[in-house]
Design a protein around this motif. Structure first.
Motif, PDB file in Angstrom:
ATOM      1  N   ARG A  11       0.845  -1.200   0.000  1.00  0.00           N
ATOM      2  CA  ARG A  11       0.000   0.000   0.000  1.00  0.00           C
ATOM      3  C   ARG A  11       0.877   1.247   0.000  1.00  0.00           C
ATOM      4  O   ARG A  11       1.913   1.309   0.645  1.00  0.00           O
ATOM      5  N   ARG A  12       0.430   2.262  -0.720  1.00  0.00           N
ATOM      6  CA  ARG A  12       1.075   3.580  -0.699  1.00  0.00           C
ATOM      7  C   ARG A  12       0.101   4.559  -0.050  1.00  0.00           C
ATOM      8  O   ARG A  12      -1.055   4.681  -0.482  1.00  0.00           O
ATOM      9  N   VAL A  13       0.569   5.238   0.992  1.00  0.00           N
ATOM     10  CA  VAL A  13      -0.267   6.188   1.726  1.00  0.00           C
ATOM     11  C   VAL A  13       0.322   7.585   1.573  1.00  0.00           C
ATOM     12  O   VAL A  13       1.534   7.785   1.731  1.00  0.00           O
ATOM     13  N   PHE A  14      -0.538   8.548   1.251  1.00  0.00           N
ATOM     14  CA  PHE A  14      -0.150   9.954   1.223  1.00  0.00           C
ATOM     15  C   PHE A  14      -0.977  10.676   2.285  1.00  0.00           C
ATOM     16  O   PHE A  14      -2.206  10.597   2.274  1.00  0.00           O
ATOM     17  N   TYR A  15      -0.287  11.387   3.173  1.00  0.00           N
ATOM     18  CA  TYR A  15      -0.966  12.100   4.254  1.00  0.00           C
ATOM     19  C   TYR A  15      -0.813  13.602   4.051  1.00  0.00           C
ATOM     20  O   TYR A  15       0.307  14.110   3.920  1.00  0.00           O
ATOM     21  N   ILE A  16      -1.942  14.315   4.011  1.00  0.00           N
ATOM     22  CA  ILE A  16      -1.927  15.771   3.903  1.00  0.00           C
ATOM     23  C   ILE A  16      -2.294  16.359   5.260  1.00  0.00           C
ATOM     24  O   ILE A  16      -3.430  16.209   5.716  1.00  0.00           O
ATOM     25  N   LEU A  76       2.762  14.780   2.663  1.00  0.00           N
ATOM     26  CA  LEU A  76       2.779  15.793   1.602  1.00  0.00           C
ATOM     27  C   LEU A  76       2.925  17.153   2.280  1.00  0.00           C
ATOM     28  O   LEU A  76       2.005  17.657   2.908  1.00  0.00           O
ATOM     29  N   ILE A  77       4.090  17.735   2.140  1.00  0.00           N
ATOM     30  CA  ILE A  77       4.493  18.868   2.981  1.00  0.00           C
ATOM     31  C   ILE A  77       4.055  20.205   2.388  1.00  0.00           C
ATOM     32  O   ILE A  77       4.358  20.520   1.240  1.00  0.00           O
ATOM     33  N   TRP A  78       3.331  20.983   3.202  1.00  0.00           N
ATOM     34  CA  TRP A  78       3.080  22.387   2.871  1.00  0.00           C
ATOM     35  C   TRP A  78       3.295  23.266   4.102  1.00  0.00           C
ATOM     36  O   TRP A  78       2.843  24.403   4.171  1.00  0.00           O
ATOM     37  N   SER A  79       4.040  22.735   5.087  1.00  0.00           N
ATOM     38  CA  SER A  79       4.308  23.476   6.314  1.00  0.00           C
ATOM     39  C   SER A  79       5.118  24.745   6.042  1.00  0.00           C
ATOM     40  O   SER A  79       5.006  25.724   6.790  1.00  0.00           O
ATOM     41  N   ASP A  80       5.931  24.747   4.974  1.00  0.00           N
ATOM     42  CA  ASP A  80       6.681  25.955   4.656  1.00  0.00           C
ATOM     43  C   ASP A  80       5.765  27.097   4.225  1.00  0.00           C
ATOM     44  O   ASP A  80       6.007  28.266   4.557  1.00  0.00           O
ATOM     45  N   ILE A  81       4.683  26.749   3.511  1.00  0.00           N
ATOM     46  CA  ILE A  81       3.703  27.766   3.124  1.00  0.00           C
ATOM     47  C   ILE A  81       2.999  28.297   4.363  1.00  0.00           C
ATOM     48  O   ILE A  81       2.746  29.506   4.489  1.00  0.00           O
ATOM     49  N   VAL A  82       2.683  27.407   5.290  1.00  0.00           N
ATOM     50  CA  VAL A  82       2.053  27.814   6.546  1.00  0.00           C
ATOM     51  C   VAL A  82       2.989  28.735   7.327  1.00  0.00           C
ATOM     52  O   VAL A  82       2.572  29.785   7.839  1.00  0.00           O
ATOM     53  N   GLN A  83       4.260  28.353   7.418  1.00  0.00           N
ATOM     54  CA  GLN A  83       5.229  29.167   8.161  1.00  0.00           C
ATOM     55  C   GLN A  83       5.334  30.571   7.571  1.00  0.00           C
ATOM     56  O   GLN A  83       5.365  31.566   8.301  1.00  0.00           O
ATOM     57  N   ASP A  84       5.369  30.659   6.241  1.00  0.00           N
ATOM     58  CA  ASP A  84       5.447  31.973   5.592  1.00  0.00           C
ATOM     59  C   ASP A  84       4.222  32.822   5.914  1.00  0.00           C
ATOM     60  O   ASP A  84       4.334  34.039   6.111  1.00  0.00           O
ATOM     61  N   SER A  85       3.053  32.180   5.976  1.00  0.00           N
ATOM     62  CA  SER A  85       1.819  32.925   6.245  1.00  0.00           C
ATOM     63  C   SER A  85       1.727  33.378   7.695  1.00  0.00           C
ATOM     64  O   SER A  85       0.915  34.247   8.027  1.00  0.00           O
ATOM     65  N   MET A  86       2.571  32.799   8.570  1.00  0.00           N
ATOM     66  CA  MET A  86       2.521  33.133   9.984  1.00  0.00           C
ATOM     67  C   MET A  86       3.618  34.102  10.401  1.00  0.00           C
ATOM     68  O   MET A  86       3.789  34.372  11.593  1.00  0.00           O
ATOM     69  N   GLU A  87       4.360  34.641   9.436  1.00  0.00           N
ATOM     70  CA  GLU A  87       5.469  35.524   9.767  1.00  0.00           C
ATOM     71  C   GLU A  87       5.032  36.938  10.127  1.00  0.00           C
ATOM     72  O   GLU A  87       5.855  37.765  10.488  1.00  0.00           O
ATOM     73  N   ALA A 209       1.803  19.556  -7.511  1.00  0.00           N
ATOM     74  CA  ALA A 209       2.914  18.629  -7.270  1.00  0.00           C
ATOM     75  C   ALA A 209       2.434  17.397  -6.507  1.00  0.00           C
ATOM     76  O   ALA A 209       2.857  16.270  -6.796  1.00  0.00           O
ATOM     77  N   PHE A 210       1.545  17.593  -5.545  1.00  0.00           N
ATOM     78  CA  PHE A 210       0.981  16.461  -4.805  1.00  0.00           C
ATOM     79  C   PHE A 210       0.220  15.529  -5.748  1.00  0.00           C
ATOM     80  O   PHE A 210       0.340  14.305  -5.677  1.00  0.00           O
ATOM     81  N   ARG A 211      -0.558  16.130  -6.621  1.00  0.00           N
ATOM     82  CA  ARG A 211      -1.330  15.337  -7.581  1.00  0.00           C
ATOM     83  C   ARG A 211      -0.401  14.500  -8.458  1.00  0.00           C
ATOM     84  O   ARG A 211      -0.681  13.322  -8.738  1.00  0.00           O
ATOM     85  N   ALA A 212       0.725  15.077  -8.868  1.00  0.00           N
ATOM     86  CA  ALA A 212       1.670  14.336  -9.708  1.00  0.00           C
ATOM     87  C   ALA A 212       2.242  13.136  -8.960  1.00  0.00           C
ATOM     88  O   ALA A 212       2.441  12.067  -9.541  1.00  0.00           O
ATOM     89  N   GLU A 213       2.499  13.302  -7.660  1.00  0.00           N
ATOM     90  CA  GLU A 213       3.014  12.198  -6.847  1.00  0.00           C
ATOM     91  C   GLU A 213       1.999  11.067  -6.773  1.00  0.00           C
ATOM     92  O   GLU A 213       2.342   9.879  -6.897  1.00  0.00           O
ATOM     93  N   ILE A 214       0.742  11.412  -6.568  1.00  0.00           N
ATOM     94  CA  ILE A 214      -0.314  10.396  -6.457  1.00  0.00           C
ATOM     95  C   ILE A 214      -0.535   9.720  -7.805  1.00  0.00           C
ATOM     96  O   ILE A 214      -0.699   8.495  -7.883  1.00  0.00           O
ATOM     97  N   ALA A 215      -0.540  10.517  -8.877  1.00  0.00           N
ATOM     98  CA  ALA A 215      -0.718   9.952 -10.217  1.00  0.00           C
ATOM     99  C   ALA A 215       0.386   8.955 -10.544  1.00  0.00           C
ATOM    100  O   ALA A 215       0.129   7.887 -11.126  1.00  0.00           O
ATOM    101  N   LYS A 216       1.608   9.271 -10.148  1.00  0.00           N
ATOM    102  CA  LYS A 216       2.725   8.360 -10.388  1.00  0.00           C
ATOM    103  C   LYS A 216       2.526   7.053  -9.624  1.00  0.00           C
ATOM    104  O   LYS A 216       2.757   5.959 -10.160  1.00  0.00           O
ATOM    105  N   ALA A 217       2.093   7.153  -8.368  1.00  0.00           N
ATOM    106  CA  ALA A 217       1.870   5.947  -7.559  1.00  0.00           C
ATOM    107  C   ALA A 217       0.800   5.052  -8.170  1.00  0.00           C
ATOM    108  O   ALA A 217       0.875   3.817  -8.067  1.00  0.00           O
ATOM    109  N   LEU A 218      -0.188   5.654  -8.821  1.00  0.00           N
ATOM    110  CA  LEU A 218      -1.273   4.883  -9.427  1.00  0.00           C
ATOM    111  C   LEU A 218      -0.819   4.090 -10.653  1.00  0.00           C
ATOM    112  O   LEU A 218      -1.561   3.241 -11.147  1.00  0.00           O
ATOM    113  N   THR A 219       0.383   4.363 -11.132  1.00  0.00           N
ATOM    114  CA  THR A 219       0.930   3.591 -12.260  1.00  0.00           C
ATOM    115  C   THR A 219       1.900   2.509 -11.782  1.00  0.00           C
ATOM    116  O   THR A 219       2.455   1.784 -12.603  1.00  0.00           O
ATOM    117  N   GLN A 220       2.109   2.410 -10.476  1.00  0.00           N
ATOM    118  CA  GLN A 220       3.082   1.480  -9.920  1.00  0.00           C
ATOM    119  C   GLN A 220       2.400   0.257  -9.309  1.00  0.00           C
ATOM    120  O   GLN A 220       1.177   0.164  -9.256  1.00  0.00           O
TER     121      GLN A 220
END
Length: 406
Positions: A11-16, A76-87, A209-220
């Motif tokens: 199984r491949r799991v992606f956590y947002i 699936l990391i977007w914590s950097d976007i969150v950090q920027d919004s909290m500056e 970018a997240f979508r591309a990662e999931i799409a790639k996994a669906l071909t594996q």
């Protein structure tokens, strides 16, 4: 959705994650600690190992109910976007407070959200109340110093000293926000309100970018690809999967595609005027046969819109709606009174309980879902929607973006 696979070996799991500035390492440690606790309670085995590759994640070998399964889990990391919004500093945070309050009140979204669940609305009002109280205390300090200096004929000097003292007090409050979470929550709600329900360009690019990662996994060579969206990550997952399916990136002979949303706050966004893309994606995804979508919340979680069907309450339920299957994690039944007592005033801890161990486990078990031998659809094939689910379409804004996503 394909029925060809019911048992899972790989199984491949992606956590947002939700709106969270903390590095993703905390999720691995949470999984390790809570998974070990759940394994001991439920009598199964979980073994974690570091995961190789450019994404942050881990591998887990589960031996559950007689099945052995290998899962690869990515955050699936977007914590950097969150950090920027909290500056934002103190002054800008108060401007964000005014803007956010104005948007939710002037559009009527705040009052309509109250018709669904008061808990998350109170959670949204909490940082406003705390920050205004801090400002009032600081202003009283300024007044007290100015008044005292005025008695000695030095009012202007007192005003200057008072302003310095008041600002220092506000800085002290901000430094202690790790206990109050007022600044954090203010930036959380302000993030969605700033674009009135739309996604900022940097987040749109990350979602692609997240979508591309999931799409790639669906071909594996996986038996199941599972996307987990927690809190704000739930509505990000909706749009990512809607785009994925709309683009024809789910192979007919590929892995089973599963979607698990936990503690969603979808109405906080879908009730805003410019959430046209999200509303369209909610309606689209709710009818698709390419996936199985389970939504888990609990009335004991005051930060989520518990048992609210995100499609129906957003006012965009189409004919033939299939998803999501809305069930309750039922904290009052799956957690002992002693365990509940430890979380009585720990609202964030309760919001993260979906990712943790239950000492009186029921049907929902995060570790069986992510590391067990059954697909999400097979595991919940006999599950019925919660009889307490909320279907009230209280949303004023139901306009949707056209299908050709900009």
């Amino acid at each position: 959705m394909s029925e060809r696979v019911q048992e899972v070996k790989r199984r491949r799991v992606f956590y947002i994650p939700g709106y969270d500035p903390i590095p993703p390492r905390r999720y691995r440690e949470l999984y390790r600690k809570e998974g070990a606790a759940q394994a001991e309670i439920s009598g199964y085995s979980l073994n974690l190992a570091p995961k190789k590759g450019r994404n942050f994640g881990w591998s887990v070998r589960g031996e559950i109910d007689g099945a052995t399964t290998q899962s690869e889990i990515d955050v699936l990391i977007w914590s950097d976007i969150v950090q920027d919004s909290m500056e934002a500093g103190i002054f800008r945070t108060y401007l964000i407070l005014l803007r956010t309050a104005w948007i939710y009140i002037s559009t009527g979204a705040l009052f309509r959200l109250m018709k669904l669940r008061r808990g998350p609305v109170i959670a949204a009002l909490y940082p406003i109340g705390v920050l205004l109280a801090q400002l009032l205390i600081a202003l009283l300090l300024v007044w007290a110093i100015t008044w005292s200096a005025g008695l000695m004929g030095a009012a202007w000097i007192g005003l200057g000293l008072g302003l310095i003292a008041g600002y220092a007090l506000l800085r002290w409050f901000k430094a202690k926000d790790g206990k109050l979470f007022a600044y954090y929550l203010m930036h959380d709600y302000g993030f969605s309100a700033r674009w009135r329900g739309g996604n900022p360009p940097m987040l749109e690019a990350r979602m692609a970018a997240f979508r591309a990662e999931i799409a790639k996994a669906l071909t594996q060579d996986w038996d199941e690809v599972l996307l987990v969206g927690h809190s704000s990550g739930a509505h990000l997952g909706v749009s990512i999967l809607a785009d994925l399916i709309r683009a024809g990136e789910v192979p007919e002979t590929g892995p089973v595609l599963s979607f698990l949303t936990l503690g969603h706050v979808v109405p906080m966004v879908s009730y805003l005027p410019k959430a046209k893309v999200l509303r369209r994606d909610l309606a689209y995804l709710s009818t698709r046969p390419e996936l199985f979508w389970l939504d888990v919340t609990a009335p004991g979680d005051p930060c989520s819109f518990a048992l609210c069907d995100p499609i129906k309450v957003s006012g965009v339920a189409p004919e033939g709606q299939k998803w999501p299957l809305v069930i309750s994690a039922a904290f009052t039944q799956t957690l002992s009174p002693e365990k509940q007592a430890t979380m009585k005033r720990r609202f964030f801890r309760r919001h993260f309980q979906y990712l943790c161990a239950f000492d009186r486990p029921g049907d929902y078990d995060y570790f069986k879902i992510t590391a067990g031998g059954k697909t999400l659809a097979t595991r919940f094939a006999e599950a019925m929607p919660s009889p307490s689910r909320i279907d009230t379409p209280a949303n004023k804004f139901i306009e949707m973006a056209p299908e050709d996503r900009p």
